[in-house]
Scaffold this motif. Structure first.
Motif, PDB file in Angstrom:
ATOM      1  N   SER A  23       0.837  -1.209   0.000  1.00 24.95           N
ATOM      2  CA  SER A  23       0.000   0.000   0.000  1.00 24.95           C
ATOM      3  C   SER A  23       0.867   1.253   0.000  1.00 24.95           C
ATOM      4  CB  SER A  23      -0.918  -0.015   1.222  1.00 24.95           C
ATOM      5  OG  SER A  23      -1.764  -1.165   1.214  1.00 24.95           O
ATOM      6  N   LEU A  24       1.944   1.236   0.790  1.00 20.24           N
ATOM      7  CA  LEU A  24       2.848   2.389   0.823  1.00 20.24           C
ATOM      8  C   LEU A  24       3.473   2.640  -0.543  1.00 20.24           C
ATOM      9  CD1 LEU A  24       4.421   4.564   2.381  1.00 20.24           C
ATOM     10  CD2 LEU A  24       6.115   2.816   2.931  1.00 20.24           C
ATOM     11  N   LEU A  25       3.914   1.585  -1.214  1.00 26.05           N
ATOM     12  CA  LEU A  25       4.541   1.746  -2.526  1.00 26.05           C
ATOM     13  C   LEU A  25       3.544   2.260  -3.559  1.00 26.05           C
ATOM     14  CD1 LEU A  25       6.861  -1.396  -2.713  1.00 26.05           C
ATOM     15  CD2 LEU A  25       7.523   0.982  -2.376  1.00 26.05           C
ATOM     16  N   VAL A  55      13.388   3.986  -4.294  1.00 21.17           N
ATOM     17  CA  VAL A  55      14.344   4.148  -3.188  1.00 21.17           C
ATOM     18  C   VAL A  55      13.749   3.630  -1.886  1.00 21.17           C
ATOM     19  CG1 VAL A  55      15.556   5.849  -1.777  1.00 21.17           C
ATOM     20  CG2 VAL A  55      15.556   6.068  -4.267  1.00 21.17           C
ATOM     21  N   CYS A  56      12.481   3.980  -1.628  1.00 21.59           N
ATOM     22  CA  CYS A  56      11.818   3.487  -0.416  1.00 21.59           C
ATOM     23  C   CYS A  56      11.716   1.968  -0.445  1.00 21.59           C
ATOM     24  CB  CYS A  56      10.431   4.111  -0.281  1.00 21.59           C
ATOM     25  SG  CYS A  56      10.451   5.885   0.070  1.00 21.59           S
ATOM     26  N   GLY A  57      11.382   1.418  -1.628  1.00 25.65           N
ATOM     27  CA  GLY A  57      11.300  -0.031  -1.746  1.00 25.65           C
ATOM     28  C   GLY A  57      12.638  -0.701  -1.488  1.00 25.65           C
ATOM     29  N   LEU A  58      13.709  -0.089  -2.010  1.00 27.90           N
ATOM     30  CA  LEU A  58      15.042  -0.649  -1.769  1.00 27.90           C
ATOM     31  C   LEU A  58      15.410  -0.563  -0.290  1.00 27.90           C
ATOM     32  CD1 LEU A  58      17.001   0.744  -4.868  1.00 27.90           C
ATOM     33  CD2 LEU A  58      16.227  -1.601  -4.479  1.00 27.90           C
ATOM     34  N   LEU A  59      15.053   0.560   0.347  1.00 28.97           N
ATOM     35  CA  LEU A  59      15.326   0.695   1.776  1.00 28.97           C
ATOM     36  C   LEU A  59      14.555  -0.351   2.578  1.00 28.97           C
ATOM     37  CD1 LEU A  59      15.334   4.580   2.242  1.00 28.97           C
ATOM     38  CD2 LEU A  59      17.292   3.034   2.287  1.00 28.97           C
ATOM     39  N   ILE A  60      13.278  -0.548   2.213  1.00 29.94           N
ATOM     40  CA  ILE A  60      12.472  -1.550   2.904  1.00 29.94           C
ATOM     41  C   ILE A  60      13.048  -2.937   2.672  1.00 29.94           C
ATOM     42  CG2 ILE A  60      10.197  -2.651   2.957  1.00 29.94           C
ATOM     43  CD1 ILE A  60       9.007   0.099   2.301  1.00 29.94           C
ATOM     44  N   THR A  61      13.511  -3.181   1.439  1.00 28.84           N
ATOM     45  CA  THR A  61      14.124  -4.472   1.134  1.00 28.84           C
ATOM     46  C   THR A  61      15.352  -4.716   1.994  1.00 28.84           C
ATOM     47  OG1 THR A  61      13.321  -4.428  -1.155  1.00 28.84           O
ATOM     48  CG2 THR A  61      15.239  -5.818  -0.689  1.00 28.84           C
TER      49      THR A  61
END
Length: 728
Positions: free
Chosen positions: A362-364, A378-384
């Motif tokens: 949902s955030l993405l 970038v957020c997805g990579l950080l979360i990963t």
């Protein structure tokens, strides 16, 4: 929020919901990927082997060569039990099935011989009886396997105590078991199953069931029984989850507490296989007794008896990718319990992973739709990274197994889907704007507008700019001879060819004003050597126009050649978005813009195509420049000293221009002093000018015709000496 964004959010959330439901159903493919992730963790940081009181007496290739092929007669196994008991083994567990009579027993062999007196049979030894007597009263644990035939259930030697409801429905089910010889079953101190992964299609043994169940009775495994017998314990204590029937959370065996899965399985935390765990059966059965180091290793240890011989096909694959004897996994189970190094996957792990998929997805979707795919990436990579680090730290420090792969893969799918929708639908209008304005704005300006917050706000900044105006000469005369459509075609052909050089030299194409072009340099971003690049653009326009005239691109033939005038000035101007809140242009205003426009108009007076102000000329060291006078520009109280641009610094270094420049300076000085030698200098410069550019002869002819307009008087409000060319 636009309608396209609303649709994008709904589609994105629908994808997130589908991925969440898929993870909740936990299909085999996801389970296999999760298992491989946990395997990789163990390969990176396997459990360290410790020299604990657990040993494997291995019926290896050397033992088979010494004592013959398997199966051995059971009197030899009885001797093995006696030797191990004498050495002080705390428990002896056989990873061997005893389902049939010993075919090598003397009584059995003689019974099969024809003509033997039956009364002699009772006098012959029976290996099964010998083995039964050998295990009686000793800490021996026998194993049983699973069977799909019959209804045999082995005797359970231990009691069970439960905290909570009876968890008999939790473990894997047993249909039937391979039968044990009655005398063995009666004399054994413990009986446990030897199945390592019943019902699991994978060849890798990752977790072992500590119990099997027929729905009413629980049956412990071989390792658990060996540990119980070694401690002299009589009861297993099992704890289940509160208000959740048919689950097991913990098993207590004597002094040891073991965390298990809801089905009563123990996650194996494997050590690399090592020779220190094994003792060859040949060494135990050595004539004259075992060596002292063997006795010391056996004393007080839980001993598992099994085989590593390849032909006996008891080889299993571990999470580390190693092929090891199955008996070693029973030994590692006990080692793990003794060391207290456990792996566990909490009951709430599945819920946490499912929730993380929904939340991260949902955030993405929100970030990709309303911010930008790059920020979402970038957020997805950080979360990963955070998911991987958190999962690894939980494994390394607490032995907890959390799957980082499902949230990461689901997040990647969500980001790809949301980005694709944005590119195909939401950003379609933005791409249309880029296609439209890309012809008029420099790439740097487009980039700033797209990537800078509030880049299109109204207002401006004071910056040093180099401003250029370009105007077509005799446009009125040309347009009178053409139809309106032909005028448009002419202007499009000319202005398109000229404006390309503004963009190519990092300029900002401000606007087209009829037959004129306005452009500037050093905004909206800094441009190094902006005056230099503006003059380069002007010289390129000169060459392009010459080529267009030569190629008859306008269709005028030799009757008329198109000319242009270019004025350039460097100074302070206000640059920014100007207009209304809903409709505005990025432009520049100020005195520097007005001066550049007046310089362009003065090209007619000087009769030269490119003129620059003194402030611009100061930024062009080495260029081929000739002084064109200090002109009183229209609307300006102060005189502006102008220079004709003959060429770039390459032309400026030529011997011809250096000589022309020296004589030109003498000419200007003679005109200023009203010297009679000015005519001599005019004749010289007109001859030399032909060799450099076709525009110079007319430039000097204009000076010769209007030499009387060169005066030493300053313009109004300007007391500095200079040359003023006035309209006449």
């Amino acid at each position: 929020m636009t309608r396209a964004q609303q649709v994008g959010v709904l589609i994105g959330l629908a994808i997130v919901a589908a991925l969440t439901i898929l993870r909740a159903s936990d299909p085999p493919l996801l389970k296999q990927a999760r298992d491989l992730t946990f395997d990789e963790y163990q390969r990176i940081a396997p459990r360290t082997f410790e020299n604990l009181p657990v040993k494997v007496v291995d019926i290896d290739e050397a033992s088979l060569r010494e004592f013959g092929q398997w199966p051995w007669p059971r009197d030899r196994l009885a001797t093995l039990v006696d030797r191990l008991t004498e050495m002080g083994a705390s428990a002896i567990a056989f990873d061997v099935l005893f389902a049939e009579p010993d075919r090598l027993s003397p009584r059995t062999v003689v019974r099969d011989v024809a003509g033997i007196d039956p009364t002699l049979l009772g006098q012959l030894p029976d290996n099964d009886e010998i083995f039964a007597q050998a295990i009686a009263g000793k800490p021996v644990v026998l194993g049983f396997g699973l069977s799909n035939e019959g209804s045999y259930r082995p005797q359970v030697k231990a009691g069970f105590a439960f905290t909570g409801e009876n968890p008999a429905g939790a473990p894997p089910r047993i249909k039937a078991a391979t039968p044990l010889r009655p005398e063995f079953e009666a004399n054994a101190a413990g009986i446990g199953h030897i199945s390592l992964n019943p019902g699991d299609p994978s060849a890798v043994v990752r977790a072992v069931p500590l119990f099997l169940s027929d729905g009413e009775q629980l049956y412990p495994n071989l390792a658990l029984e060996a540990l119980r017998v070694a401690q002299g314990a009589s009861t297993y204590v099992l704890a289940g989850a509160t208000n959740v029937p048919n689950t097991i959370t913990m098993v207590k065996i004597g002094e040891f507490v073991v965390p298990v899965t809801a089905e009563g399985e123990l996650w194996l935390y494997i050590t690399p296989d090592t020779a220190e765990r094994y003792i060859s059966a040949r060494q135990v059965l050595a004539p004259g007794g075992a060596a002292p180091e063997i006795k010391n290793a056996i004393d007080g240890s839980i001993v598992f008896i099994g085989t590593s011989a390849a032909g006996l096909q008891d080889i299993r694959t571990t999470a580390l990718g190693q092929n090891v004897p199955g008996v070693s996994l029973h030994a590692q189970t006990v080692e793990q319990i003794l060391s207290g190094r456990f792996l566990s996957r909490p009951d709430w792990a599945n819920g946490l992973e499912i929730l993380s998929i929904a939340a991260m997805g949902s955030l993405l979707v929100i970030l990709t739709t309303f911010v930008s795919p790059a920020v979402a990436l970038v957020c997805g990579l950080l979360i990963t990274v955070m998911a991987l680090v958190a999962s690894w730290l939980a494994f390394f420090y607490a032995g907890l197994l959390f799957d980082p792969l499902a949230p990461i893969v689901s997040g990647s799918i969500t980001h790809f889907a949301a980005t694709s929708f944005r590119f195909l639908v939401i950003d379609r209008e933005r791409r249309a704007v880029r296609r439209a304005f890309g012809h008029y704005l420099s790439p740097s300006l487009l980039y700033r507008i797209e990537h800078t917050r509030n880049a299109l706000r109204l207002g401006g900044d004071d910056r040093e700019l180099t401003v250029m105006f370009v105007d077509v000469r005799n446009f009125t005369e040309i347009s009178e001879r053409l139809t309106p459509a032909e005028v448009v075609l002419f202007l499009n052909t000319l202005l398109d060819a000229l404006s390309r050089h503004v963009i190519a030299n990092e300029g900002t194409l401000d606007k087209f004003i009829g037959d004129s072009i306005m452009a500037f340099w050093n905004a909206p971003v800094d441009v190094v050597n902006h005056a230099n690049k503006a003059v380069h653009a002007a010289l390129a326009m000169r060459e392009t126009l010459a080529r267009l005239n030569q190629d008859n691109a306008f269709g005028f033939g030799d009757e008329q050649k198109v000319g242009i005038g270019i004025g350039i000035h460097t100074g302070l101007a206000c640059v920014g978005n100007m207009g209304a809140e809903t409709r505005f242009n990025y432009s520049a205003i100020g005195d520097a813009v007005n001066i550049a426009a007046r310089i362009e108009s003065s090209c007619k007076e000087v009769s030269f195509d490119i003129l620059v102000s003194d402030s611009t000329a100061e930024m062009l060291p080495g260029y081929a420049l000739l002084e064109a006078g200090a002109l009183a520009l229209k609307g300006k109280s102060m005189r502006t000293r102008l220079f004709a641009v003959v060429g770039d610094d390459k032309i400026g270094r030529t011997a011809e221009f250096v000589q022309l420049q020296a004589i030109h300076a003498q000419l200007i000085e003679a005109l200023r002093l009203r010297s009679s030698s000015s005519r001599k200098f005019l004749r010289i410069v007109k001859l030399q000018a032909v060799e450099l550019t076709s525009g110079l002869p007319e430039f000097y002819r204009r000076i010769s015709r209007r030499s009387d307009h060169f005066i030493d008087q300053p313009a109004a409000k300007d007391r500095s000496p200079g040359i003023c060319i006035r309209s006449g």
